[in-house]
Design a protein around this motif. Structure first.
Motif, PDB file in Angstrom:
ATOM      1  N   ASP A  85     -24.666  35.010   0.947  1.00  0.00           N
ATOM      2  CA  ASP A  85     -23.533  34.045   0.877  1.00  0.00           C
ATOM      3  C   ASP A  85     -22.490  34.626   1.838  1.00  0.00           C
ATOM      4  OD1 ASP A  85     -22.230  31.678  -0.529  1.00  0.00           O
ATOM      5  OD2 ASP A  85     -20.801  33.269  -0.867  1.00  0.00           O
ATOM      6  N   ASP A  89     -20.830  32.609   4.979  1.00  0.00           N
ATOM      7  CA  ASP A  89     -19.379  32.384   4.744  1.00  0.00           C
ATOM      8  C   ASP A  89     -18.568  33.122   6.086  1.00  0.00           C
ATOM      9  OD1 ASP A  89     -19.734  30.646   2.737  1.00  0.00           O
ATOM     10  OD2 ASP A  89     -18.918  32.006   1.367  1.00  0.00           O
ATOM     11  N   THR A 144     -30.907  28.156  -4.366  1.00  0.00           N
ATOM     12  CA  THR A 144     -30.916  27.913  -2.837  1.00  0.00           C
ATOM     13  C   THR A 144     -30.656  26.432  -2.623  1.00  0.00           C
ATOM     14  OG1 THR A 144     -32.580  29.832  -2.536  1.00  0.00           O
ATOM     15  CG2 THR A 144     -32.373  28.527  -0.677  1.00  0.00           C
ATOM     16  N   GLN A 147     -27.039  26.047  -2.816  1.00  0.00           N
ATOM     17  CA  GLN A 147     -26.364  26.587  -1.485  1.00  0.00           C
ATOM     18  C   GLN A 147     -26.519  25.590  -0.337  1.00  0.00           C
ATOM     19  OE1 GLN A 147     -24.534  28.934  -2.245  1.00  0.00           O
ATOM     20  NE2 GLN A 147     -24.074  29.918  -0.192  1.00  0.00           N
ATOM     21  N   THR A 172     -24.946  28.491  -9.084  1.00  0.00           N
ATOM     22  CA  THR A 172     -24.130  29.416 -10.014  1.00  0.00           C
ATOM     23  C   THR A 172     -24.851  29.639 -11.485  1.00  0.00           C
ATOM     24  OG1 THR A 172     -22.262  29.413  -8.860  1.00  0.00           O
ATOM     25  CG2 THR A 172     -21.978  30.654 -10.966  1.00  0.00           C
ATOM     26  N   GLN A 209     -18.044  28.963 -12.507  1.00  0.00           N
ATOM     27  CA  GLN A 209     -17.579  28.550 -11.218  1.00  0.00           C
ATOM     28  C   GLN A 209     -16.627  27.771 -11.250  1.00  0.00           C
ATOM     29  OE1 GLN A 209     -19.431  29.958  -8.722  1.00  0.00           O
ATOM     30  NE2 GLN A 209     -17.784  28.989  -7.482  1.00  0.00           N
ATOM     31  N   LYS A 236     -14.891  24.046   2.366  1.00  0.00           N
ATOM     32  CA  LYS A 236     -15.416  23.763   0.956  1.00  0.00           C
ATOM     33  C   LYS A 236     -14.701  22.878   0.330  1.00  0.00           C
ATOM     34  CE  LYS A 236     -18.342  28.023   0.592  1.00  0.00           C
ATOM     35  NZ  LYS A 236     -18.191  29.148  -0.003  1.00  0.00           N
TER      36      LYS A 236
HETATM   37  C1  FPP Z   1     -21.274  32.652  -4.358  1.00  0.00           C
HETATM   38  O1  FPP Z   1     -20.370  31.465  -4.478  1.00  0.00           O
HETATM   39  C2  FPP Z   1     -22.474  32.191  -3.945  1.00  0.00           C
HETATM   40  C3  FPP Z   1     -23.507  31.883  -4.917  1.00  0.00           C
HETATM   41  C4  FPP Z   1     -22.954  31.556  -6.338  1.00  0.00           C
HETATM   42  C5  FPP Z   1     -24.859  31.457  -4.653  1.00  0.00           C
HETATM   43  C6  FPP Z   1     -25.473  31.976  -3.541  1.00  0.00           C
HETATM   44  C7  FPP Z   1     -27.037  31.655  -3.528  1.00  0.00           C
HETATM   45  C8  FPP Z   1     -27.774  31.577  -2.426  1.00  0.00           C
HETATM   46  C9  FPP Z   1     -27.438  32.345  -0.802  1.00  0.00           C
HETATM   47  C10 FPP Z   1     -29.139  31.134  -2.519  1.00  0.00           C
HETATM   48  C11 FPP Z   1     -30.033  32.320  -3.322  1.00  0.00           C
HETATM   49  C12 FPP Z   1     -30.393  33.373  -2.267  1.00  0.00           C
HETATM   50  C13 FPP Z   1     -30.890  34.421  -3.005  1.00  0.00           C
HETATM   51  C14 FPP Z   1     -31.364  35.477  -1.890  1.00  0.00           C
HETATM   52  C15 FPP Z   1     -31.215  34.748  -4.363  1.00  0.00           C
HETATM   53  P1  FPP Z   1     -18.944  31.184  -3.771  1.00  0.00           P
HETATM   54  O2  FPP Z   1     -19.149  31.109  -2.272  1.00  0.00           O
HETATM   55  O3  FPP Z   1     -18.353  30.084  -4.409  1.00  0.00           O
HETATM   56  O4  FPP Z   1     -18.220  32.492  -4.237  1.00  0.00           O
HETATM   57  P2  FPP Z   1     -17.515  33.302  -3.196  1.00  0.00           P
HETATM   58  O5  FPP Z   1     -15.924  32.727  -3.084  1.00  0.00           O
HETATM   59  O6  FPP Z   1     -17.489  34.612  -4.244  1.00  0.00           O
HETATM   60  O7  FPP Z   1     -18.116  33.689  -2.121  1.00  0.00           O
END
Ligand code: FPP
Ligand code: MG
Length: 325
Positions: A85, A89, A144, A147, A172, A209, A236
């Motif tokens: 992630d 990002d 995934t 995402q 999440t 979330q 986002k």
């Molecule tokens: C953070 O959220 C990211 C997630 C909750 C999920 C990310 C999922 C993937 C990249 C796919 C699965 C991949 C694997 C390798 C298991 P956010 O961006 O809202 O939170 P943040 O502000 O902490 O970045």
């Protein structure tokens, strides 16, 4: 004392043993894997997902020796997803520290994520429990999907509340749901217990979330451990903005969309939009919505007999809705 620290203090043995197992499982003959893994995993993180798993195992009276090793599955998947992630990002900070991609670059961060994810699947496979293995792998596939849906909706100012809920449930909540359900799957407690724990974790994950996205508009970097206001900057469209836009005149909505979509907004404009979200009452609406999901989580556990682990799961549910970081 911070409420989560209080919960951790009461569950110190779980917390210490989870950390011990994480450290053990991180070992590799390749020093960079250990370095990035230690940086990303050790000495930071709330260990919420492995704790949910351990408490669910306790609730189901699972007697196996390997609870803590299996608990690492959920922290490894979580950390792998954060490593990826942060690359997506282009994030510089994670868990109050420079992100792995910031220090070692995108290539190393993605590969470390692959390593941790494969570590988790190999630990899951070691149980020889196909239902557990299937739950773990389908969960990651759904994360995934979440995402990718988020990616597809980046800069989409028409994102609906339903689309947003689908995204956060997938990216999440399903992992927290799986962490809880796997306690029942492993113990062979039957479909009713599995459904109760699964529903508890799912609703708690949605609350998590919702609050995370709300804190992005209200918190500070010191408290939150990552920069705030970054969802908007990353394009986002999260619920605080969706609710706020719904209360604006069409012309004002269109003006803001053009301004932010084309990257013409300066820091002052970002500040103004964040203040608007804070003023328009969206945050109160979100707390209210989060409360209804927290109640749903608690109701899901109501079918199970009272016990100490159930009490702690309910305390965690209470913490997640009230958390400030
Ligand atoms: C953070 O959220 C990211 C997630 C909750 C999920 C990310 C999922 C993937 C990249 C796919 C699965 C991949 C694997 C390798 C298991 P956010 O961006 O809202 O939170 P943040 O502000 O902490 O970045
Ligand atoms: Mg992110």
């Amino acid at each position: 004392m911070d409420p989560y620290d209080l919960i951790l203090n009461q569950n110190k043995e779980h917390f210490d043993r989870i950390n011990e197992e994480l450290k053990k499982a991180l070992s590799s003959r390749v020093s960079l894997i250990e370095d990035i893994g230690s940086h990303s995993l050790l000495g930071c993180g709330k260990r919420l997902r492995p704790l949910l798993f351990v408490l669910s195992c306790n609730l189901c009276e699972y007697e196996g020796e390997n609870i803590y090793e299996l608990a690492t599955i959920f922290e490894f998947i979580h950390t792998a997803s954060l490593l990826h992630d942060d690359v997506l990002d282009n994030a510089d900070v994670r868990r109050k520290k420079p992100s792995a991609n910031h220090i070692w670059g995108n290539h190393a961060a993605v590969l470390e994520g692959d390593f941790l994810y494969l570590k988790s699947t190999s630990i899951a496979l070691g149980t020889s429990n196909l239902s557990l293995f299937k739950r773990v792998t389908t969960t990651t596939a759904q994360m995934t999907e979440g995402q990718i849906m988020e990616l597809m909706n980046t800069h989409n100012w028409k994102t609906t509340q339903e689309e947003y809920m689908d995204i956060i449930t997938s990216k999440t909540a399903v992992l927290m749901s799986a962490a809880c359900a796997c306690g029942a799957i492993l113990s062979g407690s039957g479909p009713e217990t599995e459904a109760a724990l699964s529903g508890f974790g799912l609703n708690l994950g949605i609350v998590f979330q919702l609050i995370d996205d709300l804190l992005d508009y209200t918190s500070s970097q010191e408290e939150f451990g990552k920069p705030v206001g970054k969802d908007l900057k990353e394009g986002k469209i999260t619920l605080p903005l969706i609710y706020t836009l719904a209360g604006l005149e069409r012309s004002e909505r269109d003006r803001l969309e053009v301004l932010f979509k084309n990257g013409n907004a300066d820091e002052e404009e970002y500040g103004k939009l964040i203040s608007l979200v804070n003023e328009k009452g969206a945050l109160g609406q979100i707390r209210h919505k989060a409360r209804s999901y927290a109640d749903k989580a608690a109701r899901s556990l109501a079918v199970l007999p009272d016990s100490d682990p159930k009490k702690t799961l309910l305390e965690l549910n209470g913490y997640i809705i009230d958390r400030i970081y």
